[in-house]
Motif scaffolding. Structure first.
Motif, short mmCIF file in Angstrom:
data_model
loop_
_atom_site.label_atom_id
_atom_site.label_comp_id
_atom_site.label_asym_id
_atom_site.label_seq_id
_atom_site.Cartn_x
_atom_site.Cartn_y
_atom_site.Cartn_z
N THR A 16 -2.98 3.28 -6.36
CA THR A 16 -3.96 2.44 -5.62
C THR A 16 -5.49 2.56 -6.23
O THR A 16 -5.93 2.22 -5.59
CB THR A 16 -3.91 3.05 -4.13
OG1 THR A 16 -4.08 4.42 -4.22
CG2 THR A 16 -2.60 2.85 -3.36
N TYR A 26 0.87 -1.34 0.04
CA TYR A 26 0.11 -0.10 -0.19
C TYR A 26 0.93 1.41 0.09
O TYR A 26 0.75 2.11 -0.70
CB TYR A 26 -1.08 -0.05 1.14
CG TYR A 26 -1.85 1.13 1.30
CD1 TYR A 26 -2.80 1.53 0.65
CD2 TYR A 26 -1.15 2.29 2.23
CE1 TYR A 26 -3.21 2.92 0.81
CE2 TYR A 26 -1.77 3.61 2.38
CZ TYR A 26 -2.91 3.82 1.79
OH TYR A 26 -3.38 4.91 1.84
N ARG A 70 -4.81 -1.58 0.06
CA ARG A 70 -5.48 -0.70 1.01
C ARG A 70 -4.56 -0.92 2.34
O ARG A 70 -3.90 -1.95 2.43
CB ARG A 70 -6.71 -1.45 1.06
CG ARG A 70 -7.83 -1.42 0.16
CD ARG A 70 -9.15 -1.66 0.58
NE ARG A 70 -10.37 -1.36 -0.32
CZ ARG A 70 -11.57 -1.22 0.09
NH1 ARG A 70 -11.73 -1.37 1.28
NH2 ARG A 70 -12.41 -1.39 -0.87
N GLN A 71 -4.80 0.12 3.04
CA GLN A 71 -4.08 0.33 4.40
C GLN A 71 -5.15 0.01 5.51
O GLN A 71 -4.93 -0.60 6.50
CB GLN A 71 -3.55 1.63 4.54
CG GLN A 71 -3.03 1.74 5.97
CD GLN A 71 -2.42 3.38 6.38
OE1 GLN A 71 -2.73 4.15 5.63
NE2 GLN A 71 -1.77 3.51 7.49
#
Length: 408
Positions: free
Chosen positions: A277, A268, A343-344
């Motif tokens: 992203t 990410y 994704r974080q």
């Protein structure tokens, strides 16, 4: 001789007070219904002891659970001071100090009355796996220091252990599918339902010292060492999971750059810096990474945000490594690349193996049935208040008439 108006008023007021008071009493005693109090809240603490840093997460869930598994949400995330616990191999006595700040934040958040029943666990990942291979004695000393420090806390300390790569991958898979609402979700009809298994997604995790891949395979898993099975929300799940030690970002860059660099990164962070992203095509991702790598260093320094300075020199190598791993290692192509999301967080929750671990742990914690209580409906309660007010007014009126009567 008949009653005077004062006597008649006094008698009427006294009678009204008696009737309304009796009515209010009957409503209080008879007009109650059985209700269930809101379920109690349970808490859990998990330390994620990674190769480059340690994070603490506090989770909470209703005590009644759903199909034996808690509906867990994240209540706190805290990054501990210093580097990962493996960095304290030469001075293990200091490892406990690095964890105290986050632990104090967790204890302040959780009510004191619940400390003794709150489970706490520390799971160490690839950094400690490497240390265990290089020097098992040093690794055992670090774990002993961690257990001594955390064992003195008022919570229910469940231990500090070395997670296998398969555990890390499987718990990470649980986390991402849970936060995306693919394991269980609340329907418009007010019921918890399980989505179709075909909607479950795979998980790719890039750590500092290892990388994991986990997914539901289309056929049988021939190598049982890569199989993980668990039961969540009344359903059994079997996944393929494999961890590649020494293929994490730090380890890869250390071989490329002949030095160990800071690894506060993953898929990410690198792809976010490169603006990749938002589901670009594979050709767009490849072109963007090479375009960045070919920029003059002074132009890179001048255009980057100040908070990116510590990792700026690594984004080119990280991007190329991640691209090579995903395409050459895991076999993603132009057709399948669009299915990857970097994704974080999801749903306000950090994507980490720790949530999956806590979800799995709630299966072992007995559910509590909501406590029944006697209560009144709103309408009965309102009527009771009206009659109580009427009783008080009539009583005060009767007292007033009597005092006026005595003065005469």
């Amino acid at each position: 001789m008949g009653l005077t108006w004062k006597q008649r008023a006094f008698t009427a007021l006294l009678g009204t007070a008696a009737v309304s008071g009796l009515t209010a009493l009957l409503l209080i005693l008879v007009g109650t219904i059985n209700v269930l109090l809101p379920p109690d809240t349970k808490f859990g603490i998990v330390f994620d002891a990674g190769s480059s840093h340690t994070s603490l997460f506090v989770y909470q869930w209703p005590a009644n659970k759903e199909n034996d598994t808690g509906m867990v949400s994240q209540a706190l995330a805290c990054q501990a001071e210093g580097s990962g616990i493996s960095s304290y191999a030469s001075n293990p006595a200091r490892v406990g100090e690095s964890l105290q700040g986050c632990l104090e934040e967790a204890l302040a958040l959780i009510p004191k009355a619940k400390h003794h029943e709150t489970p706490m666990f520390l799971g160490a990942t690839a950094g400690m796996r490497l240390l265990s291979r290089k020097n098992r004695s040093q690794a055992e000393d670090v774990f002993a220091a961690v257990r001594q420090a955390l064992g003195q806390s008022p919570v229910d300390f469940r231990g500090a252990e070395l997670l296998t790569g398969q555990d890390e991958g499987a718990f990470g898979w649980i986390t991402i599918n849970y936060v995306l609402g693919l394991l269980v979700k609340y329907s418009f009809s007010g019921e918890w339902i399980r989505p179709l298994e075909e909607t479950l997604v795979g998980a790719l995790d890039m750590g500092g010292a290892s990388t994991q891949i986990t997914f539901v395979p289309g056929g049988p898993i021939l190598d049982k060492t890569t199989q993980a099975t668990f039961r969540l929300y009344g359903a059994d799940h079997t996944v393929y999971t494999h961890s590649y030690l020494c293929f994490g970002r730090d380890q890869a860059l250390s071989r490329l750059l002949a030095e160990l660099v800071q690894a506060f990164s993953s898929f990410y962070y690198t792809f976010h810096f490169l603006n990749l992203t938002s589901k670009p095509s594979l050709s767009e991702a490849n072109a963007t990474i090479w375009e960045f790598c070919l920029l003059p260093w002074k132009l890179v320094e001048g255009s980057a945000p100040p908070d990116q300075d510590p990792w700026l020199r690594d984004y080119c190598a990280s991007g190329l490594y991640f691209l090579t791993l995903l395409v050459e290692g895991y076999g993603f192509s132009e057709e399948t690349w669009g299915g990857i999301e970097f994704r974080q967080q999801a749903g306000g929750t950090d994507i980490s193996w720790t949530l999956g671990y806590m979800l799995n742990l709630t299966n072992l914690i007995p559910a509590e049935v909501p406590a029944p209580r006697r209560a009144q409906s709103f309408g009965v309660w309102t009527a009771g208040v009206v009659f109580l007010v009427l009783t008080l007014a009539a009583t005060l009126g009767a007292v007033g008439v009597q005092l006026f009567w005595i003065q005469d």
